[in-house]
Design a protein around this motif. Structure first.
Motif, PDB file in Angstrom:
ATOM      1  N   TRP A  21      38.376 -18.929 -58.580  1.00 62.83           N
ATOM      2  CA  TRP A  21      39.085 -18.838 -57.423  1.00 62.83           C
ATOM      3  C   TRP A  21      38.226 -18.041 -56.448  1.00 62.83           C
ATOM      4  CZ3 TRP A  21      43.639 -21.395 -57.106  1.00 62.83           C
ATOM      5  CH2 TRP A  21      44.008 -21.780 -58.417  1.00 62.83           C
ATOM      6  N   ASP A  22      38.249 -18.541 -55.184  1.00 60.79           N
ATOM      7  CA  ASP A  22      37.654 -17.747 -54.052  1.00 60.79           C
ATOM      8  C   ASP A  22      38.254 -16.373 -54.061  1.00 60.79           C
ATOM      9  OD1 ASP A  22      35.846 -19.910 -53.589  1.00 60.79           O
ATOM     10  OD2 ASP A  22      37.346 -21.035 -52.381  1.00 60.79           O
ATOM     11  N   HIS A  55      32.569 -15.054 -61.626  1.00 60.91           N
ATOM     12  CA  HIS A  55      33.010 -16.073 -60.671  1.00 60.91           C
ATOM     13  C   HIS A  55      32.548 -15.421 -59.213  1.00 60.91           C
ATOM     14  CE1 HIS A  55      34.352 -18.962 -63.244  1.00 60.91           C
ATOM     15  NE2 HIS A  55      35.565 -18.300 -63.794  1.00 60.91           N
ATOM     16  N   ARG A  56      32.450 -14.009 -59.061  1.00 60.77           N
ATOM     17  CA  ARG A  56      32.190 -13.364 -57.839  1.00 60.77           C
ATOM     18  C   ARG A  56      33.312 -13.665 -56.906  1.00 60.77           C
ATOM     19  NH1 ARG A  56      29.480 -10.468 -60.130  1.00 60.77           N
ATOM     20  NH2 ARG A  56      27.204 -10.001 -59.746  1.00 60.77           N
ATOM     21  N   THR A  57      34.577 -13.667 -57.754  1.00 56.29           N
ATOM     22  CA  THR A  57      35.669 -13.723 -57.078  1.00 56.29           C
ATOM     23  C   THR A  57      36.126 -12.609 -56.199  1.00 56.29           C
ATOM     24  OG1 THR A  57      36.672 -15.211 -58.681  1.00 56.29           O
ATOM     25  CG2 THR A  57      38.295 -14.211 -57.293  1.00 56.29           C
ATOM     26  N   SER A 114      40.306 -21.468 -51.621  1.00 58.47           N
ATOM     27  CA  SER A 114      41.296 -21.351 -52.922  1.00 58.47           C
ATOM     28  C   SER A 114      41.779 -19.931 -53.458  1.00 58.47           C
ATOM     29  CB  SER A 114      40.752 -21.843 -54.520  1.00 58.47           C
ATOM     30  OG  SER A 114      39.489 -21.247 -54.590  1.00 58.47           O
ATOM     31  N   VAL A 115      43.000 -19.680 -53.504  1.00 58.27           N
ATOM     32  CA  VAL A 115      43.657 -18.563 -53.738  1.00 58.27           C
ATOM     33  C   VAL A 115      44.617 -18.674 -54.776  1.00 58.27           C
ATOM     34  CG1 VAL A 115      45.067 -16.974 -52.590  1.00 58.27           C
ATOM     35  CG2 VAL A 115      43.740 -18.299 -51.129  1.00 58.27           C
ATOM     36  N   ILE A 171      45.893 -23.298 -53.552  1.00 61.54           N
ATOM     37  CA  ILE A 171      46.996 -22.224 -53.843  1.00 61.54           C
ATOM     38  C   ILE A 171      47.816 -22.398 -55.237  1.00 61.54           C
ATOM     39  CG2 ILE A 171      48.907 -20.645 -53.122  1.00 61.54           C
ATOM     40  CD1 ILE A 171      48.507 -21.418 -50.387  1.00 61.54           C
ATOM     41  N   LEU A 172      47.424 -21.328 -55.971  1.00 64.45           N
ATOM     42  CA  LEU A 172      48.220 -21.224 -57.195  1.00 64.45           C
ATOM     43  C   LEU A 172      49.117 -20.002 -57.201  1.00 64.45           C
ATOM     44  CD1 LEU A 172      49.186 -22.410 -59.983  1.00 64.45           C
ATOM     45  CD2 LEU A 172      47.263 -21.465 -60.920  1.00 64.45           C
TER      46      LEU A 172
END
Length: 252
Positions: free
Chosen positions: A171-172, A200-202, A108-109, A131-132
């Motif tokens: 988000w990743d 989230h450790r994004t 997810s980006v 994606i967003l």
């Protein structure tokens, strides 16, 4: 021009627009991009894939062959069209994602300050699962959708709101290019990105060509360089002689 101003104000007053996956928000019955607005954007931009780091991506941009490139700025009927320029930080990010698809494949980006949407498009081309694209200008959202269509991609959701004011989602990967152009904004971004990483450790990737607001900011102590690109001559000419653009990984 009054028609465009009224439409832009109507879209802007809605606060934010968040669209379901795979749905094109700017076309079809009742879409916010009516035929007149679509025609205006198509008439006053040029489809191009040259002069950038990513010739694979076609974009509608403001170029010297466009009328408003030469007109007085106050004649443009909408807010400043920052989305109509393919900025060098975004070029570097997009090139990096295209060359390193494993960075986004199946992930997810979130693309902050998406502008023309090139980096989000590069993420989509490289296999991102979700994606967003985020930008505060509704016209950028419309341009992003047109640019998706140019590249034979199903348009992805677009959020039209200052995302720094919202509760953070997971988000990743978060990508942002050319966003460190103002000291106050840079401070806000740093805090938001720190919270995102700690919660989230994004993974965070930043694209920038070496603007003083970025190179002189305290965030420099928390960055790791992952790629540097020599800018094509047309991009150098359009950006006051900047010669390179770098992708950094944020590591607080």
């Amino acid at each position: 021009m009054n028609h465009y101003v009224v439409l832009w104000k109507a879209v802007r007053s809605s606060g934010f627009l968040l669209f379901p996956w795979g749905h094109c928000p700017w076309r079809g019955t009742g879409s916010l991009l009516d035929p007149k607005m679509k025609a205006f954007l198509e008439e006053n931009t040029e489809v191009t894939s040259s002069g950038s780091l990513t010739p694979e991506i076609q974009l509608r941009l403001l170029t010297p062959r466009c009328k408003f490139w030469w007109e007085r700025a106050d004649l443009w009927p909408l807010r400043d069209p920052y989305w109509a320029i393919y900025w060098p930080g975004g070029q570097a990010l997009s090139r990096y994602l295209l060359d390193n698809p494993d960075v986004v494949r199946g992930k997810s980006v979130l693309d902050i300050g998406s502008g023309c949407g090139a980096t989000a498009i590069a993420a989509k081309m490289s296999g991102a699962f979700r994606i967003l694209a985020n930008d505060i200008d509704p016209i950028a959202g419309m341009a992003i959708t047109l640019n998706c269509e140019l590249n034979q991609l199903n348009p992805f959701p677009i959020l039209i709101k200052n995302i720094l004011d919202l509760e953070q989602d997971k988000w990743d990967l978060v990508v942002l290019g050319d966003m460190f152009y103002d000291e106050d904004l840079a401070d806000s971004l740093l805090q938001w990105l720190k919270n995102c990483f700690e919660t989230h450790r994004t993974q965070v990737l930043i694209g920038d060509p070496g603007r003083p607001q970025f190179s002189g900011h305290s965030i420099q102590h928390q960055l790791h360089k992952v790629a540097e690109y020599s800018l094509p001559e047309p991009t150098r000419q359009d950006n006051n002689g900047l010669t390179t653009s770098t992708v950094w990984q944020f590591q607080p």
